[in-house]
Write a protein that holds these residues in place. Structure first.
Motif, PDB file in Angstrom:
ATOM      1  N   ALA A  91       0.829  -1.202   0.000  1.00  0.00           N
ATOM      2  CA  ALA A  91       0.000   0.000   0.000  1.00  0.00           C
ATOM      3  C   ALA A  91       0.864   1.253   0.000  1.00  0.00           C
ATOM      4  CB  ALA A  91      -0.910  -0.007   1.224  1.00  0.00           C
ATOM      5  N   SER A  92       0.264   2.376  -0.382  1.00  0.00           N
ATOM      6  CA  SER A  92       0.903   3.689  -0.327  1.00  0.00           C
ATOM      7  C   SER A  92       0.235   4.536   0.744  1.00  0.00           C
ATOM      8  CB  SER A  92       0.803   4.402  -1.682  1.00  0.00           C
ATOM      9  OG  SER A  92       1.531   3.723  -2.676  1.00  0.00           O
ATOM     10  N   ALA A  93       0.958   5.541   1.233  1.00  0.00           N
ATOM     11  CA  ALA A  93       0.403   6.449   2.240  1.00  0.00           C
ATOM     12  C   ALA A  93       1.198   7.742   2.229  1.00  0.00           C
ATOM     13  CB  ALA A  93       0.437   5.811   3.629  1.00  0.00           C
ATOM     14  N   GLU A  94       0.575   8.821   2.744  1.00  0.00           N
ATOM     15  CA  GLU A  94       1.276  10.083   2.897  1.00  0.00           C
ATOM     16  C   GLU A  94       0.746  10.832   4.104  1.00  0.00           C
ATOM     17  OE1 GLU A  94       0.577  12.287  -0.742  1.00  0.00           O
ATOM     18  OE2 GLU A  94      -1.086  13.379   0.167  1.00  0.00           O
ATOM     19  N   LYS A  95       1.563  11.708   4.641  1.00  0.00           N
ATOM     20  CA  LYS A  95       1.161  12.547   5.765  1.00  0.00           C
ATOM     21  C   LYS A  95       2.077  13.745   5.826  1.00  0.00           C
ATOM     22  CE  LYS A  95       4.012  10.821   9.575  1.00  0.00           C
ATOM     23  NZ  LYS A  95       3.997  10.404  10.995  1.00  0.00           N
ATOM     24  N   ALA A  96       1.697  14.723   6.653  1.00  0.00           N
ATOM     25  CA  ALA A  96       2.554  15.870   6.918  1.00  0.00           C
ATOM     26  C   ALA A  96       3.646  15.470   7.894  1.00  0.00           C
ATOM     27  CB  ALA A  96       1.725  17.018   7.496  1.00  0.00           C
ATOM     28  N   TYR A  97       4.815  16.084   7.747  1.00  0.00           N
ATOM     29  CA  TYR A  97       5.914  15.812   8.673  1.00  0.00           C
ATOM     30  C   TYR A  97       5.492  16.162  10.097  1.00  0.00           C
ATOM     31  CZ  TYR A  97      10.289  16.257  11.196  1.00  0.00           C
ATOM     32  OH  TYR A  97      11.278  16.138  12.134  1.00  0.00           O
ATOM     33  N   ASP A  98       5.714  15.225  11.019  1.00  0.00           N
ATOM     34  CA  ASP A  98       5.443  15.496  12.427  1.00  0.00           C
ATOM     35  C   ASP A  98       6.508  14.901  13.348  1.00  0.00           C
ATOM     36  OD1 ASP A  98       4.924  12.801  12.294  1.00  0.00           O
ATOM     37  OD2 ASP A  98       2.817  12.942  12.861  1.00  0.00           O
ATOM     38  N   GLY A  99       7.619  14.464  12.732  1.00  0.00           N
ATOM     39  CA  GLY A  99       8.715  13.912  13.517  1.00  0.00           C
ATOM     40  C   GLY A  99       8.583  12.436  13.823  1.00  0.00           C
ATOM     41  N   THR A 100       7.477  11.812  13.454  1.00  0.00           N
ATOM     42  CA  THR A 100       7.287  10.379  13.690  1.00  0.00           C
ATOM     43  C   THR A 100       7.308   9.633  12.360  1.00  0.00           C
ATOM     44  OG1 THR A 100       4.863  10.471  13.556  1.00  0.00           O
ATOM     45  CG2 THR A 100       5.882  10.885  15.715  1.00  0.00           C
ATOM     46  N   ALA A 101       7.574   8.338  12.434  1.00  0.00           N
ATOM     47  CA  ALA A 101       7.702   7.521  11.232  1.00  0.00           C
ATOM     48  C   ALA A 101       6.345   7.248  10.600  1.00  0.00           C
ATOM     49  CB  ALA A 101       8.399   6.213  11.566  1.00  0.00           C
ATOM     50  N   LEU A 102       6.315   7.305   9.283  1.00  0.00           N
ATOM     51  CA  LEU A 102       5.140   6.912   8.518  1.00  0.00           C
ATOM     52  C   LEU A 102       5.314   5.452   8.092  1.00  0.00           C
ATOM     53  CD1 LEU A 102       2.518   7.419   6.885  1.00  0.00           C
ATOM     54  CD2 LEU A 102       3.978   8.251   5.020  1.00  0.00           C
ATOM     55  N   THR A 103       4.362   4.613   8.443  1.00  0.00           N
ATOM     56  CA  THR A 103       4.329   3.227   7.993  1.00  0.00           C
ATOM     57  C   THR A 103       2.931   2.928   7.475  1.00  0.00           C
ATOM     58  OG1 THR A 103       3.726   2.412  10.198  1.00  0.00           O
ATOM     59  CG2 THR A 103       6.083   2.516   9.672  1.00  0.00           C
ATOM     60  N   LYS A 104       2.838   1.862   6.702  1.00  0.00           N
ATOM     61  CA  LYS A 104       1.524   1.480   6.178  1.00  0.00           C
ATOM     62  C   LYS A 104       1.491  -0.030   5.969  1.00  0.00           C
ATOM     63  CE  LYS A 104      -2.585   2.168   4.391  1.00  0.00           C
ATOM     64  NZ  LYS A 104      -3.721   2.631   5.214  1.00  0.00           N
ATOM     65  N   ASP A 105       0.610  -0.697   6.701  1.00  0.00           N
ATOM     66  CA  ASP A 105       0.456  -2.133   6.547  1.00  0.00           C
ATOM     67  C   ASP A 105      -0.376  -2.436   5.307  1.00  0.00           C
ATOM     68  OD1 ASP A 105       1.874  -2.633   8.848  1.00  0.00           O
ATOM     69  OD2 ASP A 105       0.087  -2.739  10.125  1.00  0.00           O
ATOM     70  N   GLY A 106      -0.215  -3.631   4.821  1.00  0.00           N
ATOM     71  CA  GLY A 106      -1.079  -4.093   3.736  1.00  0.00           C
ATOM     72  C   GLY A 106      -0.320  -4.443   2.474  1.00  0.00           C
ATOM     73  N   LYS A 127       5.655  -9.234   5.872  1.00  0.00           N
ATOM     74  CA  LYS A 127       6.127  -8.450   7.008  1.00  0.00           C
ATOM     75  C   LYS A 127       6.593  -7.101   6.480  1.00  0.00           C
ATOM     76  CE  LYS A 127       9.574  -8.306  10.732  1.00  0.00           C
ATOM     77  NZ  LYS A 127      10.726  -9.024  11.351  1.00  0.00           N
ATOM     78  N   MET A 128       5.934  -6.022   6.932  1.00  0.00           N
ATOM     79  CA  MET A 128       6.250  -4.691   6.419  1.00  0.00           C
ATOM     80  C   MET A 128       7.579  -4.207   6.990  1.00  0.00           C
ATOM     81  SD  MET A 128       3.569  -4.623   4.633  1.00  0.00           S
ATOM     82  CE  MET A 128       4.065  -3.115   3.791  1.00  0.00           C
ATOM     83  N   THR A 129       8.409  -3.623   6.109  1.00  0.00           N
ATOM     84  CA  THR A 129       9.701  -3.061   6.517  1.00  0.00           C
ATOM     85  C   THR A 129       9.860  -1.597   6.106  1.00  0.00           C
ATOM     86  OG1 THR A 129      10.731  -3.904   4.484  1.00  0.00           O
ATOM     87  CG2 THR A 129      10.855  -5.302   6.443  1.00  0.00           C
ATOM     88  N   GLY A 130       8.938  -1.088   5.303  1.00  0.00           N
ATOM     89  CA  GLY A 130       9.040   0.291   4.825  1.00  0.00           C
ATOM     90  C   GLY A 130       8.752   1.304   5.920  1.00  0.00           C
ATOM     91  N   THR A 131       9.504   2.398   5.932  1.00  0.00           N
ATOM     92  CA  THR A 131       9.284   3.479   6.891  1.00  0.00           C
ATOM     93  C   THR A 131       9.864   4.771   6.335  1.00  0.00           C
ATOM     94  OG1 THR A 131       9.707   4.224   9.169  1.00  0.00           O
ATOM     95  CG2 THR A 131      11.417   2.911   8.109  1.00  0.00           C
ATOM     96  N   GLN A 132       9.201   5.901   6.620  1.00  0.00           N
ATOM     97  CA  GLN A 132       9.660   7.211   6.163  1.00  0.00           C
ATOM     98  C   GLN A 132       9.364   8.230   7.251  1.00  0.00           C
ATOM     99  OE1 GLN A 132      11.267   7.940   3.256  1.00  0.00           O
ATOM    100  NE2 GLN A 132      11.417  10.119   3.687  1.00  0.00           N
ATOM    101  N   THR A 133      10.409   8.897   7.750  1.00  0.00           N
ATOM    102  CA  THR A 133      10.243   9.894   8.812  1.00  0.00           C
ATOM    103  C   THR A 133      10.480  11.306   8.293  1.00  0.00           C
ATOM    104  OG1 THR A 133      10.920   8.317  10.511  1.00  0.00           O
ATOM    105  CG2 THR A 133      11.032  10.648  11.083  1.00  0.00           C
TER     106      THR A 133
END
Length: 338
Positions: A91-106, A127-133
């Motif tokens: 899956a894809s996801a997006e958010k505004a920067y808030d200092g925490t990691a963005l992850t998305k299961d699926g 097993k999800m391994t993607g992360t973007q901070t």
């Protein structure tokens, strides 16, 4: 002549057993199958898993009847079980920067058809391994293990990664002319859509209630933005001009995005301002825009409501002066008459 023709079967893996053997044709009706003998390893091949399996028949038959001079015409058999195609897409996801990691299961698995997708009862455990901070984007990577009944060699797996995107988040902070933070003030945010300045979805009035400023509550995609001050801190003058800034997005060769925020004019051309600064990020925002106000009280704008108030006040004072003059004159006349 004896013709031995091996079966040729080709299929896509389906979890079921498949077999190949051979067919016999004899040109002389007096010659029987009992008159020759198979001396090979196997007359039949039975398999389930994907692969290429050859049924070797050539030179595997001998004549046992000396009354016949036999010629064997033989072709080997073959069983081909092709791998099933399966596409795994995260899956894809997006958010505004808030200092925490963005992850998305699926992980989406391609819908099974007669020849694609996992066979019923088989599959994988992802097993999800993607992360973007930080601001930018990256692949939403994952690993996987086969379920107990699944042999991955029976599948041609294609992995497609979704994208995790962290958009710039901007904090707006009011200051005095010496860049000392202030509480108070309100702003309106809009974005240029190519024809007009339009409201930014998810953003209403930006009210600054303390010296830390206010975070624009959404991530900002590429474009030109306009900040208009609608109210200044107490004792300070509202800015008479809007402030503009741009968000630019750059794509790398791998297709990932990076973002940059810059002060600009209304066309998006980078610019500097005496009363605005662009700073780096804090714990929960990626950039800060400081906007300085001048102390004092603003004069009313020409043609505005303030002008009408001044006009009416002036007329009232003139009317009062005329009335006072009239009363004084009338009193003098009465005094002279008496």
């Amino acid at each position: 002549m004896v013709s031995i023709t091996g079966d040729k079967v080709e299929k896509v893996y389906d979890g079921q057993l498949s077999s190949v053997t051979y067919e016999t044709k004899i040109s002389d009706s007096d010659y029987k199958e009992s008159d020759f003998k198979f001396i090979g390893a196997a007359k039949t091949i039975t398999k389930t898993d994907a692969g290429i399996y050859d049924l070797i028949l050539e030179n595997q038959f001998i004549n046992q009847n000396d009354n016949f001079d036999v010629t064997f015409n033989i072709s080997n058999g073959q069983l081909v079980i092709k791998k099933r195609s399966v596409t795994l897409t995260s899956a894809s996801a997006e958010k505004a920067y808030d200092g925490t990691a963005l992850t998305k299961d699926g992980v989406n698995i391609s819908v099974p058809t007669a020849t694609t997708g996992f066979v019923l009862g088989e599959g994988i455990a992802p097993k999800m391994t993607g992360t973007q901070t930080e601001v930018g984007s990256s692949d939403n990577t994952f690993t996987f293990e086969p379920t107990l009944a699944t042999k991955l060699d029976n599948y041609d797996l294609t992995t497609e990664y979704g994208t995790l995107t962290v958009l710039p988040s901007v904090n707006v902070q009011k200051t005095d002319s010496d860049w000392t933070p202030l509480s108070g003030g309100k702003f309106k945010l809009s974005k240029w859509d190519g024809s007009n300045w339009v409201a930014v979805e998810g953003v209403s009035e930006l009210a600054i209630t303390d010296v830390s400023g206010v975070n624009i509550p959404v991530g900002l995609k590429a474009g030109i933005y306009r900040l208009e001050e609608t109210a200044a801190p107490n004792g300070y003058i509202v800015l008479d001009k809007a402030l503009h800034f741009t968000v630019t997005e750059t794509k790398s060769d791998s297709g990932q995005s990076s973002f940059a925020v810059a002060l600009s004019d209304e066309t998006g051309t980078p610019a500097t301002f005496d009363r605005a600064k662009l700073l780096g990020g804090g714990s929960n925002y990626s950039n800060r825009i400081q906007i300085a106000n001048q102390s004092g009280k603003a004069l009313p704008h020409t043609g505005g409501q303030g002008t009408m108030v001044y006009i009416l006040s002036g007329l009232a004072m003139m009317g009062l002066a005329i009335l006072v003059t009239y009363v004084q004159k009338h009193n003098r006349e009465r005094s002279d008459f008496s």
